[in-house]
Design an enzyme around this catalytic site. Structure first.
Site, PDB file in Angstrom:
ATOM      1  N   PRO A 192       0.839  -1.200   0.000  1.00  0.00           N
ATOM      2  CA  PRO A 192       0.000   0.000   0.000  1.00  0.00           C
ATOM      3  C   PRO A 192       0.874   1.249   0.000  1.00  0.00           C
ATOM      4  O   PRO A 192       1.809   1.356   0.797  1.00  0.00           O
ATOM      5  CB  PRO A 192      -0.777  -0.109   1.313  1.00  0.00           C
ATOM      6  CG  PRO A 192      -0.613  -1.527   1.764  1.00  0.00           C
ATOM      7  CD  PRO A 192       0.708  -1.974   1.240  1.00  0.00           C
ATOM      8  N   CYS A 210       4.425   3.320   9.274  1.00  0.00           N
ATOM      9  CA  CYS A 210       4.650   4.676   8.776  1.00  0.00           C
ATOM     10  C   CYS A 210       5.699   5.418   9.617  1.00  0.00           C
ATOM     11  O   CYS A 210       5.538   5.547  10.827  1.00  0.00           O
ATOM     12  CB  CYS A 210       3.341   5.455   8.781  1.00  0.00           C
ATOM     13  SG  CYS A 210       3.523   7.108   8.086  1.00  0.00           S
ATOM     14  N   HIS A 226       9.006  -4.691   6.994  1.00  0.00           N
ATOM     15  CA  HIS A 226       9.959  -3.854   6.257  1.00  0.00           C
ATOM     16  C   HIS A 226      11.244  -3.846   7.077  1.00  0.00           C
ATOM     17  O   HIS A 226      11.237  -3.426   8.231  1.00  0.00           O
ATOM     18  CB  HIS A 226       9.396  -2.438   6.100  1.00  0.00           C
ATOM     19  CG  HIS A 226      10.254  -1.540   5.260  1.00  0.00           C
ATOM     20  ND1 HIS A 226       9.741  -0.417   4.655  1.00  0.00           N
ATOM     21  CD2 HIS A 226      11.560  -1.591   4.910  1.00  0.00           C
ATOM     22  CE1 HIS A 226      10.715   0.198   3.980  1.00  0.00           C
ATOM     23  NE2 HIS A 226      11.817  -0.507   4.133  1.00  0.00           N
ATOM     24  N   ASN A 263       9.833  -7.221   3.072  1.00  0.00           N
ATOM     25  CA  ASN A 263       9.685  -5.960   2.338  1.00  0.00           C
ATOM     26  C   ASN A 263      10.964  -5.154   2.492  1.00  0.00           C
ATOM     27  O   ASN A 263      11.554  -5.118   3.559  1.00  0.00           O
ATOM     28  CB  ASN A 263       8.474  -5.194   2.884  1.00  0.00           C
ATOM     29  CG  ASN A 263       8.283  -3.826   2.258  1.00  0.00           C
ATOM     30  OD1 ASN A 263       8.044  -2.849   2.951  1.00  0.00           O
ATOM     31  ND2 ASN A 263       8.377  -3.725   0.946  1.00  0.00           N
ATOM     32  N   GLY A 264      11.381  -4.534   1.404  1.00  0.00           N
ATOM     33  CA  GLY A 264      12.554  -3.669   1.456  1.00  0.00           C
ATOM     34  C   GLY A 264      13.601  -4.045   0.429  1.00  0.00           C
ATOM     35  O   GLY A 264      14.112  -5.168   0.417  1.00  0.00           O
ATOM     36  N   ASP A 265      13.903  -3.115  -0.489  1.00  0.00           N
ATOM     37  CA  ASP A 265      14.968  -3.266  -1.488  1.00  0.00           C
ATOM     38  C   ASP A 265      14.702  -4.377  -2.489  1.00  0.00           C
ATOM     39  O   ASP A 265      15.621  -5.080  -2.919  1.00  0.00           O
ATOM     40  CB  ASP A 265      16.324  -3.486  -0.807  1.00  0.00           C
ATOM     41  CG  ASP A 265      16.789  -2.283  -0.010  1.00  0.00           C
ATOM     42  OD1 ASP A 265      16.163  -1.209  -0.140  1.00  0.00           O
ATOM     43  OD2 ASP A 265      17.754  -2.405   0.754  1.00  0.00           O
ATOM     44  N   GLY A 291       7.103  -2.410  -2.951  1.00  0.00           N
ATOM     45  CA  GLY A 291       6.636  -1.032  -2.877  1.00  0.00           C
ATOM     46  C   GLY A 291       7.292  -0.165  -3.923  1.00  0.00           C
ATOM     47  O   GLY A 291       6.901  -0.145  -5.095  1.00  0.00           O
ATOM     48  N   ARG A 292       8.353   0.535  -3.529  1.00  0.00           N
ATOM     49  CA  ARG A 292       8.992   1.504  -4.423  1.00  0.00           C
ATOM     50  C   ARG A 292       9.528   0.865  -5.708  1.00  0.00           C
ATOM     51  O   ARG A 292       9.690   1.549  -6.717  1.00  0.00           O
ATOM     52  CB  ARG A 292      10.115   2.223  -3.675  1.00  0.00           C
ATOM     53  CG  ARG A 292       9.628   3.137  -2.558  1.00  0.00           C
ATOM     54  CD  ARG A 292      10.796   3.744  -1.791  1.00  0.00           C
ATOM     55  NE  ARG A 292      11.594   2.717  -1.131  1.00  0.00           N
ATOM     56  CZ  ARG A 292      12.890   2.829  -0.872  1.00  0.00           C
ATOM     57  NH1 ARG A 292      13.544   3.929  -1.220  1.00  0.00           N
ATOM     58  NH2 ARG A 292      13.529   1.858  -0.252  1.00  0.00           N
TER      59      ARG A 292
END
Length: 383
Positions: A23, A110, A180, A212-214, A236-237
């Site tokens: 999200p 967040c 994350h 999650n992450g990278d 995500g990104r």
């Protein structure tokens, strides 16, 4: 992969491949989810942008639009953000009783200062009793709907919370956890700690753990699963300006990544077509072409990363206000450019090493939950 990867089980929902769209506020609305699902062939799980529980309970007009799902979206996944157990419970019951979604995810990741300074987001899991109360109300209100949660490692390296939070989640009936591998202090900087994902998986073997992450490529996703033992990945990104990444992810998890034709390497002409389609979908969703193109502006730099497009033209494309203007600008580019070697890699926010803004005395006692107020519930991205 050295071993077969199993489908991800989220309550009654079997997700294959075990890939979840993270999200992201202002990004993972219905149009962007549509693009990602089209590239994946409908495979995977695609979560709405974050919804504030109080705004949902109050039936805020903007919020009610954000929870709109396309008829082809199955299962429908909503991420909720809240700090008040009672309000979170009401929001979850509303979703369950009115059939608004098939899966509920809770945001505890967040790192934005305007949220953490009020005790919300990634600051909240430090208060163990409050986290437990929110999860308990959510699971109780969800009925048959599965409830999952997304979190970070903790506030900073001296105040990690993810192992305690993971155990609380299992005890309260949460179906799966996404971690994350960064602290709130890192924001989106530095390197994600995949070892923490592995430790969480060992700590809570009872339920699926997602990493999650990278994850910037399909190979990154396979490597995360291999190195951490996690049950799935959250992207995500890595998909900003790259909705076709989900085609790569499906190919990779299905063992087709070794085929040179299996990976998406669009030319600039193909990218331009996706850009126009994205802007068109936004206009249809909003109900106004111009507003849709204006909303699309934030995506321009992500789509064009790595291609030979001058700064003047990039700037011009980023201020377009109609589909005709956007298409005309794109048609002036050298559209026969192949996929550039510099197009992969980090995108989006990369800030890091920030001091986390917290309420006064927040870190004195992880069991003292006084002081958190409803103004901690702000619409903002995070995770």
């Amino acid at each position: 992969m050295p071993e077969p990867v199993s489908p991800l089980q989220i309550g009654p929902h079997t997700v294959w491949p075990p890939v979840v769209l993270a999200p992201m506020a202002g990004i993972t609305n219905a149009p962007f989810r549509t693009l990602c699902r089209e590239f994946s062939g409908g495979k995977g799980l695609f979560v709405s942008e974050m919804i504030t529980t109080r705004a949902l309970v109050e039936r805020n007009e903007k919020t009610m639009q954000l929870i709109h799902f396309d008829a082809t979206e199955k299962p429908r996944s909503i991420q909720l953000y809240g700090v008040d157990p009672a309000i979170v419970g009401k929001a979850v019951r509303m979703i369950a009783e009115e059939g608004l979604a098939d899966h509920i995810d809770l945001n505890f990741g967040c790192p934005v200062p305007k949220v953490t300074r009020k005790g919300g987001g990634s600051a909240l899991p430090y208060k163990r009793p409050l986290l437990r109360a929110i999860l308990r109300e959510a699971v109780a209100g969800a009925g048959d709907l599965p409830v999952t949660m997304k979190m970070r490692k903790g506030i900073d390296d001296d105040h990690t919370t993810y192992l305690d939070a993971g155990r609380i989640a299992v005890e309260e009936g949460v179906t799966a956890i996404a971690l994350h591998g960064r602290t709130a202090a890192q924001h989106y900087g530095g390197t994600a700690d995949w070892d923490a994902i592995a430790r969480l998986k060992e700590h809570v073997p009872e339920i699926p753990v997602l990493g999650n992450g990278d994850i910037w490529s399909a190979q990154d996703a396979l490597r995360m699963v291999r190195e951490t033992g996690c049950d799935g990945v959250v992207v995500g990104r890595g998909c900003l300006g790259r909705p076709w990444l989900f085609a790569d992810l499906v190919a990779a998890f299905e063992g087709r990544a070794a085929d040179p034709g299996a990976l998406a390497r669009p030319s600039l002409r193909q990218v331009a077509d996706v850009m126009v389609r994205h802007a068109t979908l936004l206009g249809e969703w909003i109900g106004d072409e111009s507003r849709g193109v204006i909303d699309f502006r934030k995506h321009v730099a992500w789509y064009l990363k790595g291609f030979a497009v001058g700064s003047q033209m990039r700037g011009r494309l980023a201020i377009t206000s109609s589909l005709a203007e956007l298409r005309a600008g794109l048609d002036e580019l050298e559209l026969d450019q192949p996929w550039p070697s510099g197009a992969d890699g980090p995108r989006g926010r990369t800030s890091g090493n920030n001091r986390v803004v917290l309420p006064d005395g927040w870190l004195k006692d992880p069991y003292d939950c006084a002081g958190i107020t409803e103004d901690a519930e702000l619409d903002t991205s995070g995770g």
